[in-house]
Write a protein that holds these residues in place. Sequence first.
Motif, PDB file in Angstrom:
ATOM      1  N   UNK A  59       0.834  -1.193   0.000  1.00 26.92           N
ATOM      2  CA  UNK A  59       0.000   0.000   0.000  1.00 26.92           C
ATOM      3  C   UNK A  59       0.874   1.250   0.000  1.00 26.92           C
ATOM      4  N   UNK A  66      -1.490   8.083  -1.517  1.00 22.58           N
ATOM      5  CA  UNK A  66      -1.657   8.706  -2.823  1.00 22.58           C
ATOM      6  C   UNK A  66      -0.485   9.646  -3.088  1.00 22.58           C
ATOM      7  N   UNK A  82      -2.113  -6.349   9.415  1.00 24.15           N
ATOM      8  CA  UNK A  82      -1.727  -5.052   9.963  1.00 24.15           C
ATOM      9  C   UNK A  82      -2.580  -4.729  11.179  1.00 24.15           C
ATOM     10  N   UNK A 102      -4.190  19.611  23.491  1.00 23.70           N
ATOM     11  CA  UNK A 102      -3.877  19.490  22.079  1.00 23.70           C
ATOM     12  C   UNK A 102      -3.834  20.861  21.412  1.00 23.70           C
ATOM     13  N   UNK A 133     -11.183  22.970  21.778  1.00 19.71           N
ATOM     14  CA  UNK A 133     -10.496  23.605  22.902  1.00 19.71           C
ATOM     15  C   UNK A 133     -10.274  25.100  22.733  1.00 19.71           C
ATOM     16  N   UNK A 142     -12.198  10.091   1.900  1.00 21.71           N
ATOM     17  CA  UNK A 142     -11.771   8.810   1.366  1.00 21.71           C
ATOM     18  C   UNK A 142     -11.214   7.929   2.469  1.00 21.71           C
TER      19      UNK A 142
END
Lengths: 601, 283
Positions: free
Chosen positions: A59, A62, A96, A442, B170, B280
């Motif tokens: 794999x 792209x 996997x 984050x 956040x 996708x």
Amino acid sequence: MSLPLLKIDGLSIGYEGADGVAVPIVNQVDLQLEEGSTLGLVGESGCGKSTLLLALMGYYDSGLARLAGKVALLGKDPGALNEADLQLFRGGDVALIPQNAGQALTPTLKIEAQMLEALRLHTPLPAASRQDRILQLFDRVQLPDPANLLGRYPHELSGGQQQRVALAMALAGNPKVLLLDEPTTGLDVTTQQAVLALLSEIALESQTAMVFVSHDIGVIGAVCERVAVMYAGEIVELGACNQILQHPRHPYTQALLSSIPKLGQAWAFKAPTSIQQGQDRRLSGCAYAPRCEYVGPTCLKQKPRLTRDQDREVKCVQLSEIARMVAPAGGHKGESKMVGQEYVLSVNNLSVSYDHTGWWPFASRQERKLTVREVSFDIVRGQTLGLVGESGSGKSSILRTLIGLQKSFEGEAQLLDKFDLTTPVAHRSKACLSKIQMVFQNPDASLNPRQSIFAALARPLRIYFRLSEPEIRAEVERLMAAVQLPMEYSARYPGQLSGGERQRVAIARALASKPDVLLCDEITSALDVSVQASIIQLLKDLKDAQGLTLLFVSHDLPVVMALADDVAILQRGQICESGRVEQIFNAPEHPYTQSLIKAVL
Amino acid sequence: MSGAEQTMRLVLRSTSGKVGVALVIFHIVLAIVSPWVVPYDFNAQSEVLEHMGPSLAHWGGLDTLGRDVFTRTLLGGREALLVTIFGTAIAMVWGSLFGMFSGFKGGRTDEFMMRAVDTFLAIPFMILLLLVIASFGNSVIVLMLTLGFLYGIGVIRLARAATLGEVTKDYVLAAQARGESVWVILLAEILPNIRDALMVEAAMRWSWMLLAFSALSFLGFGVTPPTPDWGLMIANARIYMPLAPWPVLLPMIALSSLIIGINLMADALAKSLGLDRVQRMPL
């Protein structure tokens, strides 16, 4: 010697750059894997380890293509197989286990349906005996109560259970090779340890070969026999795992290992020369040269080759030089200075609950769940309290309460003996707001993607201080300098910065109001180890320079160890043990603390 | 701003985007300059020549009352564009504000507002419109405000949904923790992040409002005769269609070309902002 199961010869994978020159993501990699052996691939994000792993399944992302080299897995080249053969090959010969098992499982199908599908595709078993096989597999991955699990949807399982289901699915086709892409990254330490133990057991028992990708060298050490350290798409050091972990030779491996804080060891962090620098794959010399502290003239001119050196292979021309220069390092953690015994933050009997009241006023209030129970702590000025606990232990609820965003709670919280922190944020005075600031987990989410860095830093300045435009500019400049970012970055948007740089901006924004207390909510958990190390170093510097008081919440013991003066361990919303860092880590009393420390690799 | 510039460039890269933008600009420019370029007085009648077909002197022929159809078609979009452009602006402003507020507040406020929106959406707009026009008249201001109000209700829903996607992030929490006021959070933090969806929605609303306005005129409630208007022209000339199709055809082409233009533009906008992109599978 057994036959090589996997043989990679001079493999390069890359894309075509804007100027028509190929840019390799994976560069000239040679690897071999024997039956039943385990190999780890380590490196920071962007080093090409996942790309290499996916290429083994045939794999390519792209835009990516194989530029050169050969792959032979069980004598087949996955890149040359047609669709139908590839489907049999994936899951049959090679399986996997993806990074996030929760996302890899189909959310709308029950576990049973997904397991049956895996068996139907990859085994010749008749339909009648598939059910038994599922139970066998679940037993093998140590999932308790399989009958109950089968009827659930993936989101109804815990992270560890999801990972085990993914593992059971991968094992369904009896693969010869298991490919693991950071399988434990999202799990907390105890779960992580259990999954790793299971993986080692499976590797031993069934002689399944494994290729294990992780940025965490400690995890690799727990499972793998051999390890390949990758940098900028190249393997820079390859050899037996315990050898490399104990005596790294390549300068990058050394930097990688030293940036991981370890328990029970003084944490001497050597800042990499320029952490902001990306990995340049098109240098004519050694790819690591721009960041290497032992760089010599030959490094820049000539690309080094992977050469045998005693017990391993290393890609570095300066090895003898380095061996001479490295003196045994042994820094000591300086005794924390006492800056007077003023309590900056004191929390008394804090309990936090989540009310499940809908908008019907008549609904019963019985669903009141306490997430934090009667937690008390004090922090002295200039000190750092580390709050440690697994996910769901109530760490974030405490922070949310202190910052004034939690609605239902009881107890007392005082800031600087004059501000009451039980008032919600909307009713706090500007003076109070500016004294306590928070940095979120984050930085991708905590910075507004449509706000330039300058605008993000200017917001708090505009709220808390009356400043003219030139004054704001000067203040932003000061903040950027404080977090060691160039001023040019202020015109950029968060999307144009790296994860570590974004977190620096988030810290700068919190510092804008000149706070006394900084609340840090798992601020390094979304970052790479080397970036994490630099952020910890930054916090230490800021703490020393500005006398900041930190409440540092984390599930990562070593990080807390590296930064905190005091530590409190949270278990299911209660503090089960607290005290000075050295004391807790050297002689933990509570069994939960002991198990946490044991779980850290 | 470079962001807007880049979006514009992306819109203009596709053929449909070019055609859409060209049609919309053409109609707007035409609406502004038409009083100075039309060949005849829109109200001048020629009894002898009524129902005459197209000729060199009269490109679109003449209508029932012997008025020049081409002249009237050129002028016929002025009031429609004026009302719908401002109507859309009104709809977007009040709809977005209420929607964002509702999504941000959540809880009972949100629940109450959404049920109110549902109630309004359950009533056919045309009936409400006729009701308002019957009681307050059909002046441009009344039409603008009414259309703006009614079409803003749908915007509330969209703005709320888009806001719900943002409030949990956040950066909103960080802004709250800093002590920002609700309106600063809505306008400075959240709005820039949902702007794309609102822009596409605005274009769609505009084309719907234009159709609604023309429908009103067609029913005789929109523009007062003898002011030229496409909907009105179509209504008046409809019965003679087998005999003289041109007085219907010309305003029809004008109206549909504008609506198609707006739709093409909205589509290209959505594409260039990545709002219609299908996710996708990674593997």
